[in-house]
Design a protein around this motif. Sequence first.
Motif, PDB file in Angstrom:
ATOM      1  N   ALA A   1      -2.291  -7.879  -8.437  1.00  0.00           N
ATOM      2  CA  ALA A   1      -2.907  -8.400  -7.223  1.00  0.00           C
ATOM      3  C   ALA A   1      -3.908  -9.487  -7.611  1.00  0.00           C
ATOM      4  N   ILE A   2      -3.965 -10.543  -6.802  1.00  0.00           N
ATOM      5  CA  ILE A   2      -4.944 -11.615  -7.002  1.00  0.00           C
ATOM      6  C   ILE A   2      -5.952 -11.527  -5.868  1.00  0.00           C
ATOM      7  N   LEU A   3      -7.217 -11.368  -6.232  1.00  0.00           N
ATOM      8  CA  LEU A   3      -8.283 -11.094  -5.278  1.00  0.00           C
ATOM      9  C   LEU A   3      -9.380 -12.145  -5.434  1.00  0.00           C
ATOM     10  N   GLY A   4      -9.945 -12.547  -4.323  1.00  0.00           N
ATOM     11  CA  GLY A   4     -11.045 -13.515  -4.374  1.00  0.00           C
ATOM     12  C   GLY A   4     -11.437 -13.962  -2.988  1.00  0.00           C
ATOM     13  N   ARG A   5     -12.531 -14.699  -2.918  1.00  0.00           N
ATOM     14  CA  ARG A   5     -13.014 -15.177  -1.630  1.00  0.00           C
ATOM     15  C   ARG A   5     -12.081 -16.247  -1.057  1.00  0.00           C
TER      16      ARG A   5
ATOM     17  N   GLU B   1      -0.510 -12.640   1.096  1.00  0.00           N
ATOM     18  CA  GLU B   1      -1.153 -11.900   2.192  1.00  0.00           C
ATOM     19  C   GLU B   1      -0.136 -11.500   3.269  1.00  0.00           C
ATOM     20  N   PRO B   2       0.928 -10.801   2.897  1.00  0.00           N
ATOM     21  CA  PRO B   2       2.006 -10.539   3.859  1.00  0.00           C
ATOM     22  C   PRO B   2       1.632  -9.587   4.985  1.00  0.00           C
ATOM     23  N   PHE B   3       0.547  -8.826   4.830  1.00  0.00           N
ATOM     24  CA  PHE B   3       0.180  -7.845   5.857  1.00  0.00           C
ATOM     25  C   PHE B   3      -1.080  -8.247   6.620  1.00  0.00           C
ATOM     26  N   SER B   4      -1.580  -9.457   6.404  1.00  0.00           N
ATOM     27  CA  SER B   4      -2.886  -9.842   6.954  1.00  0.00           C
ATOM     28  C   SER B   4      -2.897  -9.934   8.479  1.00  0.00           C
ATOM     29  N   ALA B   5      -1.743 -10.204   9.099  1.00  0.00           N
ATOM     30  CA  ALA B   5      -1.706 -10.360  10.551  1.00  0.00           C
ATOM     31  C   ALA B   5      -1.471  -9.034  11.281  1.00  0.00           C
ATOM     32  N   LEU B   6      -1.392  -7.937  10.540  1.00  0.00           N
ATOM     33  CA  LEU B   6      -1.060  -6.641  11.130  1.00  0.00           C
ATOM     34  C   LEU B   6      -2.315  -5.796  11.318  1.00  0.00           C
ATOM     35  N   ASP B   7      -2.221  -4.804  12.188  1.00  0.00           N
ATOM     36  CA  ASP B   7      -3.350  -3.903  12.389  1.00  0.00           C
ATOM     37  C   ASP B   7      -3.535  -3.018  11.163  1.00  0.00           C
TER      38      ASP B   7
ATOM     39  N   ILE C   1       5.804  -8.260  -9.379  1.00  0.00           N
ATOM     40  CA  ILE C   1       5.193  -8.679  -8.117  1.00  0.00           C
ATOM     41  C   ILE C   1       3.806  -9.260  -8.366  1.00  0.00           C
ATOM     42  N   VAL C   2       3.547 -10.416  -7.770  1.00  0.00           N
ATOM     43  CA  VAL C   2       2.201 -10.988  -7.721  1.00  0.00           C
ATOM     44  C   VAL C   2       1.817 -11.056  -6.245  1.00  0.00           C
ATOM     45  N   PHE C   3       0.727 -10.402  -5.908  1.00  0.00           N
ATOM     46  CA  PHE C   3       0.362 -10.132  -4.509  1.00  0.00           C
ATOM     47  C   PHE C   3      -1.033 -10.689  -4.239  1.00  0.00           C
ATOM     48  N   VAL C   4      -1.124 -11.680  -3.365  1.00  0.00           N
ATOM     49  CA  VAL C   4      -2.419 -12.264  -2.989  1.00  0.00           C
ATOM     50  C   VAL C   4      -2.986 -11.506  -1.798  1.00  0.00           C
ATOM     51  N   THR C   5      -4.270 -11.160  -1.874  1.00  0.00           N
ATOM     52  CA  THR C   5      -4.896 -10.424  -0.780  1.00  0.00           C
ATOM     53  C   THR C   5      -6.395 -10.706  -0.731  1.00  0.00           C
ATOM     54  N   HIS C   6      -6.986 -10.547   0.474  1.00  0.00           N
ATOM     55  CA  HIS C   6      -8.443 -10.541   0.631  1.00  0.00           C
ATOM     56  C   HIS C   6      -8.971  -9.119   0.606  1.00  0.00           C
ATOM     57  N   SER C   7      -8.081  -8.143   0.708  1.00  0.00           N
ATOM     58  CA  SER C   7      -8.470  -6.754   0.898  1.00  0.00           C
ATOM     59  C   SER C   7      -8.616  -6.025  -0.440  1.00  0.00           C
ATOM     60  N   ILE C   8      -9.819  -5.533  -0.709  1.00  0.00           N
ATOM     61  CA  ILE C   8     -10.059  -4.770  -1.934  1.00  0.00           C
ATOM     62  C   ILE C   8      -9.246  -3.479  -1.918  1.00  0.00           C
ATOM     63  N   ASP C   9      -9.263  -2.767  -0.786  1.00  0.00           N
ATOM     64  CA  ASP C   9      -8.517  -1.506  -0.687  1.00  0.00           C
ATOM     65  C   ASP C   9      -7.033  -1.730  -0.939  1.00  0.00           C
TER      66      ASP C   9
ATOM     67  N   VAL D   1      -6.511  -9.224 -10.580  1.00  0.00           N
ATOM     68  CA  VAL D   1      -7.062 -10.457 -11.130  1.00  0.00           C
ATOM     69  C   VAL D   1      -8.080 -10.993 -10.130  1.00  0.00           C
ATOM     70  N   VAL D   2      -9.339 -11.073 -10.546  1.00  0.00           N
ATOM     71  CA  VAL D   2     -10.413 -11.540  -9.664  1.00  0.00           C
ATOM     72  C   VAL D   2     -10.705 -12.999 -10.000  1.00  0.00           C
ATOM     73  N   LEU D   3     -10.605 -13.865  -8.981  1.00  0.00           N
ATOM     74  CA  LEU D   3     -10.901 -15.287  -9.157  1.00  0.00           C
ATOM     75  C   LEU D   3     -12.310 -15.598  -8.667  1.00  0.00           C
ATOM     76  N   SER D   4     -12.936 -16.559  -9.321  1.00  0.00           N
ATOM     77  CA  SER D   4     -14.261 -17.015  -8.916  1.00  0.00           C
ATOM     78  C   SER D   4     -14.127 -17.923  -7.695  1.00  0.00           C
ATOM     79  N   PRO D   5     -15.241 -18.200  -6.982  1.00  0.00           N
ATOM     80  CA  PRO D   5     -15.196 -19.204  -5.916  1.00  0.00           C
ATOM     81  C   PRO D   5     -14.757 -20.554  -6.467  1.00  0.00           C
ATOM     82  N   ARG D   6     -14.308 -21.430  -5.564  1.00  0.00           N
ATOM     83  CA  ARG D   6     -13.751 -22.728  -5.975  1.00  0.00           C
ATOM     84  C   ARG D   6     -14.691 -23.511  -6.891  1.00  0.00           C
ATOM     85  N   PRO D   7     -14.127 -24.097  -7.958  1.00  0.00           N
ATOM     86  CA  PRO D   7     -12.720 -24.029  -8.348  1.00  0.00           C
ATOM     87  C   PRO D   7     -12.374 -22.651  -8.906  1.00  0.00           C
ATOM     88  N   GLY D   8     -11.222 -22.134  -8.494  1.00  0.00           N
ATOM     89  CA  GLY D   8     -10.815 -20.798  -8.906  1.00  0.00           C
ATOM     90  C   GLY D   8     -10.617 -20.701 -10.409  1.00  0.00           C
ATOM     91  N   ARG D   9     -11.382 -19.811 -11.024  1.00  0.00           N
ATOM     92  CA  ARG D   9     -11.229 -19.507 -12.449  1.00  0.00           C
ATOM     93  C   ARG D   9     -11.030 -18.010 -12.588  1.00  0.00           C
TER      94      ARG D   9
END
Length: 282
Positions: free
Chosen positions: A35-39, A158-164, A186-194, A204-212
Amino acid sequence: MIRLSGVSRTFSGRSGTVEALRGIDLDVADGEFVAILGRSGCGKSTLLRIIAGLLPATDGLVSVAGEPVTRARQDIAMLFQRPALLPWRSVLDNVLLPVELFGWRRAKHRARALELLEMAGLGGFEKRLPHELSGGMQQRVSLCRSLVGNPRVLLMDEPFSALDALTRQELSVELQRVHMENRSTIVFVTHSIDEAVLLADRVVVLSPRPGRLRKVVDIDIPRPRTLGRNDHLEEVARCSADLHELLMERERPDAAPESGRASLVEPPRAQAEDLATAGKGQ
């Protein structure tokens, strides 16, 4: 399976240049779920599109299964935030769309499509049209469409971001089951920590822009995982809390990427004792 070496991406426009990603080094093993996580705005989706061959890197190299990624490939599938189903096609025909586009044998892949629909809990819905399905069911169809060609790599933006929230959790459990049975990388981008803790082998936690690459965290919790009552609830909660603290920390400008288990921040001894005392007093 996936190797990123010094990947950077800069966008140029009338207002100047924007550095989206800087010097990303990452290896993803065959069959691994990362999973790729970050702001917002840290370059997560940009990184996914570079891996997919939909966007070139400004600097650095990307390879999948030892072959450089220079364009979109049949062995790399991508799932977006919206299902993007064709409204005039049935569920089965939507799943079989890649078969037509790539000129594969329909008879062979029709059996695979029916198997995937059954696995996703959509058996009996093959002839339905998209408007007859709920949002969660439509996204299940989209997932089946991504898997019908047995891709080596599945990229999910973020395939589930528009769902309840409840549907998101149900699909997260479903995705775990599909991954355990198919073993796609699978590489999965998400805003959700859970969501990241629930699904990934590593986050994988990315820093704020520029993403590192800020830190890579191992999630060593047995599967299947849920956010409900189970034997591993405390471990899931601890990993989620640790990732939350990491995302809330301000990164030092000279900070180097870290790697490790999900035990990221420990409070000072005096603070820990105060917290324990406060807990007993409640």
